[in-house]
Design an enzyme around this catalytic site. Structure first.
Site, PDB file in Angstrom:
ATOM      1  N   LYS A 192      -1.461  -0.998  -0.103  1.00 33.12           N
ATOM      2  CA  LYS A 192      -1.263  -1.654   1.187  1.00 33.12           C
ATOM      3  C   LYS A 192      -0.779  -3.078   0.947  1.00 33.12           C
ATOM      4  CE  LYS A 192      -3.641  -2.923   5.425  1.00 33.12           C
ATOM      5  NZ  LYS A 192      -4.859  -2.780   6.225  1.00 33.12           N
ATOM      6  N   LYS A 245       1.612   1.863   2.495  1.00 30.25           N
ATOM      7  CA  LYS A 245       1.755   1.246   3.809  1.00 30.25           C
ATOM      8  C   LYS A 245       2.330  -0.150   3.656  1.00 30.25           C
ATOM      9  CE  LYS A 245      -1.152  -0.306   7.476  1.00 30.25           C
ATOM     10  NZ  LYS A 245      -2.415  -0.911   7.684  1.00 30.25           N
TER      11      LYS A 245
END
Ligand code: PBG
Length: 325
Positions: A192, A245
């Site tokens: 992330k 992500k």
């Protein structure tokens, strides 16, 4: 001329026959925001067409999703009160816990995943407990483990930690196992990045940090090898699915992670990607339907076999229409 690549593009039947990337609705996950209150369906200003639902209105949306063939959702909670320790995240009567208790049994065919993080629940908006001006990694692990356990006790089918603390997958795995939940999978937001693509979400969830940023825990977007370190560490700690992500600007990373791990890879097309498409379509400069199909197909092509997107319902419809699949 012997090689004529155009031969296999002659008509749509042939193009579909030789298609290299195939996808279906079962791989879509729709992120949803659930809030306190009653009879509330409020549009999120930064995310046209996305809403915050009070618990009593959630079933209407879930029914609609089921009809469209989208059977997995990721729940985010928006509490009424926040505090230093983010206690709403692991409270028995926390918003996500209440939502799960009210819908899980009524929707036996729906699959409920929960986002496990502190930032929607802390008064300072950071993803863990503070020590001075930084997040205290190890002290936060206990709160994350408690949060994950409380979601599962309330009926979650899978938990997805998004906080980016080191060691949280193992802490959550241990806590779930100690309580008899060894069959509940963990989808780790392992890779992330500290991304400006999240800003519409922070508006949606009221979770922007009140000072500083998330760069001491989320990843620097200049890095590629570090993604593998994160992914491999989480697999070792027991992550069942690894997520990357955001999606669109990070498809190189999706591919690299896919080549390096032996678990399914998920990609999350985040709020900023959604908002840009919506704004572009609204301005009349892009074709939303076609752009959404292209974004989805490219994500699967990169190696994702699970796609988290605010466009999940539309994509299901586009699959029905044969525009993508
Ligand atoms: C919580 C969390 C965030 C997102 C998913 N989980 C926000 C953040 O890290 O600031 C972003 C999702 C999106 O932008 O759609 N930590």
């Amino acid at each position: 001329m012997i090689s004529r690549p155009r031969r296999l593009r002659y008509n749509s039947t042939l193009r579909k026959m030789v298609r290299e990337t195939r996808m279906d609705k079962s791989s879509l996950i729709y992120p949803m925001f659930v809030r306190e209150g009653e009879n509330i369906v409020e549009e999120i200003p930064s995310m046209a067409g996305q809403y915050r639902y009070s618990v009593d209105r959630l079933p209407y949306k879930l029914e609609e999703l089921e009809r469209a063939g989208v059977t997995s959702v990721m729940l985010f909670g928006i509490p009424d009160k926040k505090d230093e320790l983010g206690s709403g995240a692991y409270a028995q009567d926390g918003i996500v816990q209440k939502a799960l208790e009210s819908v899980v049994k009524r929707f036996p065919d729906m699959y409920f995943i929960t986002d496990v993080c502190m930032c929607e629940y802390t008064s300072h908006g950071h993803c863990g407990m503070l020590k001075g001006h930084d997040v205290d990694n190890d002290a936060t692990l206990e709160l994350l483990a408690k949060t994950a356990l409380s979601h599962v006790q309330a009926g979650a089918d899978m938990v997805a930690p998004s906080d980016m603390m080191d060691g949280r997958v193992l802490a959550i795995r241990n806590r779930l196992d100690e309580n008899g939940y060894e069959d509940i999978p963990i989808m780790s937001y392992a890779v992330k990045y500290a991304s400006s693509f999240y800003s519409p979400f922070r508006d949606a969830a009221g979770s922007a940090p009140s000072f500083g940023d998330r760069k001491s825990y989320q990843m620097d977007f200049h890095n590629r090898r570090e993604a593998l370190k994160e992914a491999l560490t989480d697999v070792k700690e027991g992550a069942d699915i690894i997520m990357v992500k955001p999606a669109m600007s990070y498809l190189d990373i999706v591919r690299e992670v896919y080549d390096s791990v032996n678990v399914p890879v998920a990609a999350y097309s985040v709020s900023g990607e959604y908002a840009m498409v919506k704004a572009g379509a609204e301005a009349g400069v892009i074709d939303e339907e076609k752009i959404v199909c292209e974004m989805a197909a490219s994500t699967y092509r990169a190696g994702a076999s699970i796609y988290l997107t605010y466009f999940a319902e539309q994509i299901a419809e586009y699959m029905d229409k044969g525009l993508i699949g």
